[in-house]
Design an enzyme around this catalytic site. Structure first.
Site, PDB file in Angstrom:
ATOM      1  N   ASP A 177       0.822  -1.216   0.000  1.00 10.48           N
ATOM      2  CA  ASP A 177       0.000   0.000   0.000  1.00 10.48           C
ATOM      3  C   ASP A 177       0.859   1.269   0.000  1.00 10.48           C
ATOM      4  O   ASP A 177       2.008   1.245   0.420  1.00 10.48           O
ATOM      5  CB  ASP A 177      -0.891   0.019   1.252  1.00 10.48           C
ATOM      6  CG  ASP A 177      -0.072   0.023   2.517  1.00 10.48           C
ATOM      7  OD1 ASP A 177      -0.285   0.910   3.361  1.00 10.48           O
ATOM      8  OD2 ASP A 177       0.807  -0.857   2.657  1.00 10.48           O
ATOM      9  N   GLU A 178       0.223   2.354  -0.401  1.00 12.46           N
ATOM     10  CA  GLU A 178       0.780   3.703  -0.264  1.00 12.46           C
ATOM     11  C   GLU A 178       2.244   3.812  -0.659  1.00 12.46           C
ATOM     12  O   GLU A 178       3.077   4.302   0.105  1.00 12.46           O
ATOM     13  CB  GLU A 178       0.628   4.184   1.191  1.00 12.46           C
ATOM     14  CG  GLU A 178      -0.825   4.321   1.599  1.00 12.46           C
ATOM     15  CD  GLU A 178      -0.974   4.851   3.018  1.00 12.46           C
ATOM     16  OE1 GLU A 178      -1.845   5.711   3.210  1.00 12.46           O
ATOM     17  OE2 GLU A 178      -0.235   4.416   3.920  1.00 12.46           O
TER      18      GLU A 178
END
Lengths: 461, 529
Positions: free
Chosen positions: A275-276
């Protein structure tokens, strides 16, 4: 309690903690037994536990397809709890313990009842974050107890991240030596085994998450040449970005590291994060830019991210582990394995995301509406309770691919001083949503039962 | 992962700060003046030989319970885990001499108490001087925060000169023991942490609608019928005395609030005829409303209750409440409507409310007590005595500053709570908003502003009991503590963050379950968890 019978001679494979839960906190414990003849009511002498499968699963670990169904009949003189596998028996024991109550005179009572129960969703998890703040073992174990009271069956252990690396690796001891907050704020192999076994005895799977390529600042402290050096105007700045996807050494490291993880954690699944990922450091690095050109990725760094992720998926697959990933991995069009589980966490229009994920044939786990770290004033449990996970556009077949959800307690503002009151009983709302039938939605009724359940948990912690 | 982008950027600097070692020996709340000599030395403090002692000529010495108890209390706070290490190569600081100029040890702190102190630490000699014992307590707390421990386990203190006094004399914390009963130990622990933060008023919102835990000797039925559980969820007379004395030994005043005429549902069962029966048309509905202001019996009851309360609670002030009175029940009651007509109040029920409150204020005054009331009493034009203190609590887009201006312009003293409702939790570092509040940020003359005597952090109990009180209160309450004690110029959020993180670790080390401000860790984190 009572004998457990299950096919050829099996020892009781769960401990007697339920005795303590039911009778332990009696107000009148010192008074001793009252002669029941005076009351003239029928007595329940025994709870018989019958596990029906030839192989009840006693010595193994629970998994996604384990049977958690049970049938409980309470009549005098012997109540019977039947389950296919031992995991169902655990769920039934929890239910039984909640049925027993004390009257004002200290007698324990249970109503005659017949219960047929099974979970609506197979994956019912709680995410704990031990990187933003170290959580002592006691905290984690207390939380596993609370999860069992609520029939949660997955501990998603987000064990490392940017801020600290408390996992003591056998192959790469420097990771925690240099990356943990301090030398005593680590999880040794013994600690990890303890958590896994404590969870197993409660029918809870432990899915570890080693989130890469982003969220890895702490990895760089103990592993040189893993993270991408960021550049400014042709010069390294001294700071680092995500894991460097262009070096072979990165994949050598990951292969060895995930080999260890695959053997330490018995669950079939490992969560790989994804993620991210902030592309700015990659964009600044000349080697990375060169690699992008060679691969023909143009300026689409999502392709580089997918290139990295696919390699990791292959590595982990080769160790016969399934993978869970955060939704970006799917969104950025990485090539996933058919059984990769996608965890949907972004709150904005998550129903649409569920449609996309399941529409593409992938299994999904829902977390977006259940970020319990996002505290607010008032009875926010109601909004968690009111979520209907299958409320997204899709066919019957698609909806079957939503296997459950996870309540997430990210650790930026949470440690052992406030974890338990912040998580419970709010997570219980998620627990019911994931176990109980879709038509169990009445908030007033839920409030009554949840206040009761909260008082019960209070006496059991 | 979870933090929204905006939040992450704004705390990025704080993230870096959180990973740096904190400023050792920084005091929370920050003293008015603190300096160390250039090239500042440090003085080892040998734990096993250290003692507190009365300085020669001190008006207060051994035998003073306040100081004796404090000395006993601070020793383990200073030297949690003493080792044998005792360096011999430096002149150690073995003694803190305490000099108090005004005698008086057995009384209670008051609004006028002087809490100033001076602390002087140099090689081999340490002196704490204060006007009163209350100032000495403040100085002792500061001293306890200055002693650090090095890698070898040796305790030490930096040479330093501190001159300190509070900016506001009324620095309070409100606890609500009606929405949820708070066991005695929770209250006593809170008083301890209040002392660490130099709070000096415990505003005990002891009864309200949901329950009446106060055991009244005059009206025992009130708690018998009104407590959640008359055996286990009550404060006996001895409990109340224990709280008052525990607070006194920490220089904390206890101001009890018996909120009327609203917020009194739990009074009803134990005092039949006290509350207003609400009507549905011509028939009583079975539901009750605020205290019935038209009967003499009401005022007889209230007089007797407050007579008792005035004796039980020694502070000069009582908080009389007076907030959120819902008029609908009064309006529905035919006897009350008749009374309104008789008195010529028309349809203005504020006049009826004022009628009640004025009589209550007179009763309390005749009992020799001063009154604090919530702002509605002022807003509704009740005739108040000039020394009534108005408690400003309504928060609506900074309107509270206008209210502070109005209250002080009318000549009344004001207490600020509106921006400090700590029960209103939200995601992220909300301590920053509390810290940034400037109580005097309104248009007014210096004389007006002098009428602001301080403020109170409020922890209302709708969602709070002993399971979550401490982490919810601390260290967020510390932001209010510093705003009320320290100079107006102490406002830098980054600096405050670094010091508050360190202070939070100190609290943890003292066994207080104060929650984290942001990511990170404390040394010696898991003594008690």
């Amino acid at each position: 309690m009572g004998a457990a019978s299950s096919g050829p001679r099996r020892r009781l494979c769960f401990p007697g903690r339920y005795y303590e839960y039911i009778f332990g906190h009696s107000r009148r414990r010192t008074r001793g037994r009252r002669p029941l003849a005076a009351r003239g009511e029928p007595e329940l002498f025994q709870l018989q536990v019958v596990i029906e499968a030839g192989d009840p699963g006693c010595d193994r670990h629970p998994h996604l397809t384990s049977s958690e169904a049970y049938h409980l009949t309470v009549t005098e003189p012997v109540a019977v709890l039947k389950a296919s596998e031992v995991w169902g028996a655990l769920r039934g024991l929890e239910t039984f313990s909640q049925l027993v109550h004390e009257d004002d005179y200290g007698s324990f009572l249970i109503n005659e009842s017949e219960i047929n129960d099974f979970p609506r969703f197979a994956h019912r998890g709680v995410l704990l974050d031990t990187s933003r703040h170290y959580l002592p073992l006691k905290s984690i174990l207390t939380n596993l107890d609370a999860m069992a009271f609520n029939k949660f069956n997955v501990l998603h252990w987000h064990i490392v991240d940017d801020q600290s690396f408390p996992y003591q690796s056998i192959y790469f001891p420097e990771l925690s030596d240099k990356g943990a907050y301090s030398s005593n704020l680590i999880y040794t192999p013994t600690d990890v085994h303890l958590v896994i076994e404590y969870a197993r005895l409660r029918g809870i799977r432990v899915i570890p998450e080693f989130d890469t390529p982003g969220h890895t600042q702490s990895w760089g402290k103990g592993q040189k040449d893993l993270l991408t050096p960021c550049y400014n105007g042709g010069q390294p700045t001294g700071s680092f970005g995500p894991v460097n996807p262009v070096w072979n050494t990165t994949y050598d490291f990951m292969a060895k590291f995930f080999k260890e993880i695959s053997s330490v954690f018995p669950d079939e699944f490992i969560h790989l994060g994804g993620d991210e990922v902030d592309f700015s450091c990659w964009k600044s690095n000349p080697e990375v830019k060169e690699f992008m050109k060679k691969q023909g990725f143009g300026t689409n760094y999502a392709k580089l991210e997918s290139y990295y992720v696919q390699n990791i998926l292959d590595i982990v697959s080769s160790y016969n582990k399934g993978q869970m990933v955060w939704q970006e991995v799917f969104d950025h069009k990485a090539q996933l394995k058919p059984d990769t589980v996608v965890q949907v966490w972004m709150a904005n229009n998550y129903a649409h995301e569920l449609s996309s994920v399941t529409g593409s044939g992938f299994t999904a786990v829902l977390s977006a509406p259940w970020y319990l770290d996002y505290i607010s004033y008032g009875q926010d449990w109601k909004k968690y309770y009111s979520v209907e996970p299958l409320n997204f556009p899709g066919s019957e077949k698609q909806k079957k691919l939503l296997i459950g959800g996870e309540a997430c307690l990210w650790g930026e503002f949470v440690d052992a001083t406030n974890l338990t009151p912040r998580l419970w009983p709010r997570a219980s709302a998620v627990g019911e949503r994931l176990w109980s039938s879709s038509n169990v939605t009445n908030l007033q009724d839920a409030y009554k039962r949840l206040t009761n359940h909260r008082c019960r948990m209070l006496s059991e912690e | 992962m979870a933090a929204a982008r905006a939040l992450r950027l704004c705390v990025l600097r704080l993230l870096l700060l959180s990973l740096l070692p904190g400023p050792t020996g920084a005091v929370w709340p920050q003293p008015q003046a603190q300096s160390s000599p250039p090239g500042g030395g440090r003085c080892p403090v040998p734990a096993r030989r250290f003692r507190f002692a009365a300085a020669g000529g001190s008006a207060v010495g051994p035998g003073c319970a306040v100081l004796d108890a404090a000395f006993q209390r601070y020793w383990p706070l200073l030297f949690g885990r003493p080792t044998e290490n005792e360096p011999s190569w430096e002149t150690p600081c073995t003694e803190l001499l305490v000099y108090v100029s005004t005698p008086g040890c057995n009384g209670f702190p008051s609004l006028d108490s002087k809490e100033s102190y001076k602390l002087s630490v140099s090689k081999g000699s340490m002196l704490l001087s204060a006007e009163t014992v209350w100032g000495a307590l403040r100085g002792l707390e500061t001293f306890s925060q200055l002693v650090g421990r090095d890698e070898n386990g040796t305790y030490y203190i930096n040479e330093t000169e501190i001159v300190d006094f509070p900016r506001f004399p009324h620095r309070g914390l409100l606890l609500d023991s009606s929405r949820h009963y708070l066991p005695l130990r929770a209250i006593l622990e809170t008083l301890d942490v209040m002392a660490y933060n130099k709070f000096n008023v415990f505003h005990w919102h002891i009864v309200d609608d949901p329950s009446f835990p106060y055991e009244s000797s005059t009206f025992p039925e009130l708690s018998k019928q009104g407590a959640f559980n008359a055996m286990s969820h009550v404060y006996t007379a001895s409990d109340v005395r224990a709280v008052i004395e525990y607070a006194r030994l920490r220089g904390i005043r206890v101001i009890a609030e018996f909120d009327t005429p609203g917020h009194t549902l739990s009074w009803g069962p134990g005092a039949p005829g006290l509350l207003t029966p609400c009507y549905m048309g011509k028939v009583p509905s079975g539901v009750y409303g605020p205290i019935n202001p038209i009967f003499n019996s009401t005022y007889q009851f209230v007089t007797r209750l407050f007579q008792e309360v005035s004796t039980v609670f020694p502070d000069f002030f009582l908080h009389l409440g007076g907030d959120e009175v819902d008029f609908t029940c009064w309006q529905s009651n035919p006897e009350i409507r008749a009374f309104m007509m008789e008195r010529g109040f028309g349809e203005d029920y504020k006049k009826l409310e004022s009628f009640y409150i004025q009589r209550l204020l007179d009763i309390v005054s005749s009992l020799g007590k001063g009154s604090i009331v919530w702002q509605e009493v002022f807003d509704n034009d009740v005739k108040l005595r000039p020394d009534t203190i108005i408690h400003v609590w309504k928060e609506n887009k900074m309107q509270y500053l206008k209210e502070m201006a109005n209250v002080t312009r009318s000549g009344y003293q004001a207490l600020l709570s509106a921006p400090w409702y700590l029960n209103r939790i939200s995601y992220g570092q909300d301590w920053i908003e509390a810290y940034k509040v400037e109580p005097l940020n309104f248009e007014g003359s210096p004389e007006q502003k002098a009428l602001v005597i301080g403020g109170e952090a409020c922890m209302w109990g709708e969602y709070v009991d002993v399971t979550n009180l401490t982490p919810r209160l601390w260290p967020r309450g510390g932001a209010v503590a510093e705003r009320l004690w320290s100079s107006e110029t102490v406002r830098d959020v980054e600096d405050a963050y670094a010091r508050l993180v360190e202070f939070r670790c100190t609290l943890l080390g003292r066994g207080v379950q104060a929650q984290p401000l942001y990511v990170g860790y404390c040394d010696h984190e898991f003594g008690g968890v």
